[in-house]
Design an enzyme around this catalytic site. Structure first.
Site, mmCIF file in Angstrom:
data_model
loop_
_atom_site.group_PDB
_atom_site.id
_atom_site.type_symbol
_atom_site.label_atom_id
_atom_site.label_comp_id
_atom_site.label_asym_id
_atom_site.label_seq_id
_atom_site.Cartn_x
_atom_site.Cartn_y
_atom_site.Cartn_z
ATOM 1 N N HIS A 169 0.781 -1.051 0.086
ATOM 2 C CA HIS A 169 -0.027 0.086 0.119
ATOM 3 C C HIS A 169 0.824 1.220 -0.054
ATOM 4 O O HIS A 169 0.563 2.423 -0.778
ATOM 5 C CB HIS A 169 -0.783 -0.018 1.312
ATOM 6 C CG HIS A 169 -1.931 -0.855 1.469
ATOM 7 N ND1 HIS A 169 -2.005 -1.762 2.410
ATOM 8 C CD2 HIS A 169 -2.842 -1.195 0.514
ATOM 9 C CE1 HIS A 169 -3.277 -2.589 2.312
ATOM 10 N NE2 HIS A 169 -3.736 -2.390 0.977
ATOM 11 N N LYS A 188 -15.716 -6.968 6.678
ATOM 12 C CA LYS A 188 -14.625 -7.650 6.845
ATOM 13 C C LYS A 188 -13.993 -8.081 8.166
ATOM 14 O O LYS A 188 -13.099 -8.621 8.650
ATOM 15 C CB LYS A 188 -13.547 -6.958 5.951
ATOM 16 C CG LYS A 188 -13.477 -7.369 4.669
ATOM 17 C CD LYS A 188 -12.138 -6.421 4.034
ATOM 18 C CE LYS A 188 -11.707 -7.219 2.589
ATOM 19 N NZ LYS A 188 -10.636 -6.623 2.224
ATOM 20 N N ARG A 221 -2.164 -5.794 -8.237
ATOM 21 C CA ARG A 221 -0.957 -6.795 -8.179
ATOM 22 C C ARG A 221 -1.032 -7.765 -9.156
ATOM 23 O O ARG A 221 -0.873 -7.730 -10.286
ATOM 24 C CB ARG A 221 -1.216 -7.062 -6.394
ATOM 25 C CG ARG A 221 -1.141 -6.054 -5.489
ATOM 26 C CD ARG A 221 -1.538 -6.595 -4.106
ATOM 27 N NE ARG A 221 -3.073 -6.938 -4.196
ATOM 28 C CZ ARG A 221 -3.790 -7.826 -3.564
ATOM 29 N NH1 ARG A 221 -3.333 -8.242 -2.310
ATOM 30 N NH2 ARG A 221 -5.086 -8.087 -3.749
ATOM 31 N N SER A 266 -2.931 -7.561 3.076
ATOM 32 C CA SER A 266 -3.127 -7.435 4.794
ATOM 33 C C SER A 266 -3.456 -8.764 5.450
ATOM 34 O O SER A 266 -3.052 -9.021 6.443
ATOM 35 C CB SER A 266 -4.483 -6.478 4.884
ATOM 36 O OG SER A 266 -4.143 -5.295 4.386
HETATM 37 N N1 COA Z 1 -0.414 -4.094 -1.798
HETATM 38 C C1 COA Z 1 -0.788 -4.928 -0.633
HETATM 39 N N2 COA Z 1 -2.087 -5.303 -0.597
HETATM 40 C C2 COA Z 1 -2.961 -4.695 -1.338
HETATM 41 C C3 COA Z 1 -2.579 -3.725 -2.269
HETATM 42 C C4 COA Z 1 -1.266 -3.339 -2.313
HETATM 43 N N3 COA Z 1 -0.810 -2.566 -3.290
HETATM 44 N N4 COA Z 1 -3.691 -3.511 -2.997
HETATM 45 C C5 COA Z 1 -4.707 -4.126 -2.363
HETATM 46 N N5 COA Z 1 -4.320 -5.070 -1.332
HETATM 47 C C6 COA Z 1 -4.917 -5.980 -0.667
HETATM 48 C C7 COA Z 1 -5.411 -5.429 0.525
HETATM 49 O O1 COA Z 1 -4.653 -5.494 1.603
HETATM 50 C C8 COA Z 1 -6.547 -6.331 0.805
HETATM 51 O O2 COA Z 1 -6.118 -7.663 1.399
HETATM 52 P P1 COA Z 1 -6.991 -8.625 2.455
HETATM 53 O O3 COA Z 1 -8.446 -8.856 1.534
HETATM 54 O O4 COA Z 1 -6.257 -9.454 2.680
HETATM 55 O O5 COA Z 1 -7.390 -7.606 3.652
HETATM 56 C C9 COA Z 1 -7.148 -6.818 -0.763
HETATM 57 O O6 COA Z 1 -5.899 -6.682 -1.518
HETATM 58 C C10 COA Z 1 -8.394 -6.171 -1.246
HETATM 59 O O7 COA Z 1 -7.885 -4.697 -0.966
HETATM 60 P P2 COA Z 1 -8.642 -3.270 -1.716
HETATM 61 O O8 COA Z 1 -8.935 -3.818 -3.040
HETATM 62 O O9 COA Z 1 -8.329 -2.180 -1.098
HETATM 63 O O10 COA Z 1 -10.200 -3.714 -1.268
HETATM 64 P P3 COA Z 1 -10.767 -3.657 0.249
HETATM 65 O O11 COA Z 1 -11.599 -4.522 0.400
HETATM 66 O O12 COA Z 1 -9.855 -3.326 1.391
HETATM 67 O O13 COA Z 1 -11.692 -2.140 0.100
HETATM 68 C C11 COA Z 1 -13.030 -0.567 -1.155
HETATM 69 C C12 COA Z 1 -12.376 -2.063 -1.035
HETATM 70 C C13 COA Z 1 -13.172 -0.060 0.361
HETATM 71 C C14 COA Z 1 -12.151 0.273 -1.807
HETATM 72 C C15 COA Z 1 -14.319 -0.882 -1.625
HETATM 73 O O14 COA Z 1 -14.984 -1.851 -0.851
HETATM 74 C C16 COA Z 1 -15.109 0.362 -1.613
HETATM 75 O O15 COA Z 1 -15.305 1.251 -2.285
HETATM 76 N N6 COA Z 1 -16.439 0.554 -0.655
HETATM 77 C C17 COA Z 1 -17.095 1.580 -0.623
HETATM 78 C C18 COA Z 1 -18.552 1.381 -0.831
HETATM 79 C C19 COA Z 1 -18.934 1.291 -2.370
HETATM 80 O O16 COA Z 1 -18.616 2.398 -2.707
HETATM 81 N N7 COA Z 1 -19.298 0.310 -3.019
HETATM 82 C C20 COA Z 1 -19.455 0.016 -4.356
HETATM 83 C C21 COA Z 1 -18.116 0.071 -5.069
HETATM 84 S S1 COA Z 1 -18.784 -0.271 -6.852
#
Ligand code: COA
Length: 160
Positions: free
Chosen positions: A17, A41, A90, A128
């Protein structure tokens, strides 16, 4: 001023991140890192703890701010005056999910641009949850997370 949002759960923020945040900070005037409540989550760290860890990890990046949200991403982006969302890409497995979210966000708010930054090879398979799993079993995650997160994980699992 070009302002971008970097949303995620950040439970906790990892070096992957951080890499995305640091690279995005070279492209935009201001970056708002936005941890989502992500109640579904059941995060290990509270939202306040996740905010504090991101603040500490990014304190040397002056154009980075942290603001949590608990609603639609497109609404929060509008509220913050952000014109772009930055996401890390990724492995190929991210693509389908990111493609869906980007397409939906575009339908909801066509003026909000989504920009992808590809992770370097050493962070391609980092997440994560894998960091939490290694830390929970006593493994060393020093190379995968900022120093403040390493300390916080040790404290968290010592008290569990
Ligand atoms: N390095 C390391 N890990 C990474 C990464 C990076 N560059 N990019 C993503 N990840 C990992 C995260 O750690 C996470 O891991 P985990 O599932 O083991 O915890 C996973 O990839 C998913 O990450 P991310 O894509 O950021 O998703 P998220 O679930 O953490 O968050 C939101 C997603 C919050 C951005 C999304 O749900 C959202 O926009 N929510 C708001 C509600 C909304 O608008 N919904 C409609 C969307 S169309």
């Amino acid at each position: 001023m070009k302002r971008a949002l970097i949303p995620g759960t950040f439970d906790p923020i990892t070096s992957g991140h951080f890499d995305v945040i640091a690279r995005a900070s070279q492209l935009f005037d201001e970056i708002i890192v936005a941890p989502a409540a992500s109640i579904k989550k059941s995060p290990l760290f509270t939202l306040e703890q996740r905010v504090a860890l991101i603040e500490e990890a990014t304190r040397d990046l002056p154009c980075v701010k942290v603001a949590s949200f608990d609603g639609l991403l497109v609404d929060f982006a509008k509220e913050m005056g952000a014109t772009a969302v930055v996401k890390g890409l990724r492995a190929i497995t991210d693509f389908e999910y990111e493609f869906q979210m980007t397409a939906m966000n575009y339908q909801l708010s066509p003026e909000l641009e989504t920009v992808f930054i590809m992770s370097p090879p050493q962070y391609m398979y980092l997440s994560s949850s894998i960091v939490r799993e290694i830390a929970q079993m006593g493994g060393n995650v020093e190379q995968f997370v900022p120093a403040c997160v390493n300390r916080a994980l040790k404290e968290k699992y010592a008290t569990k």
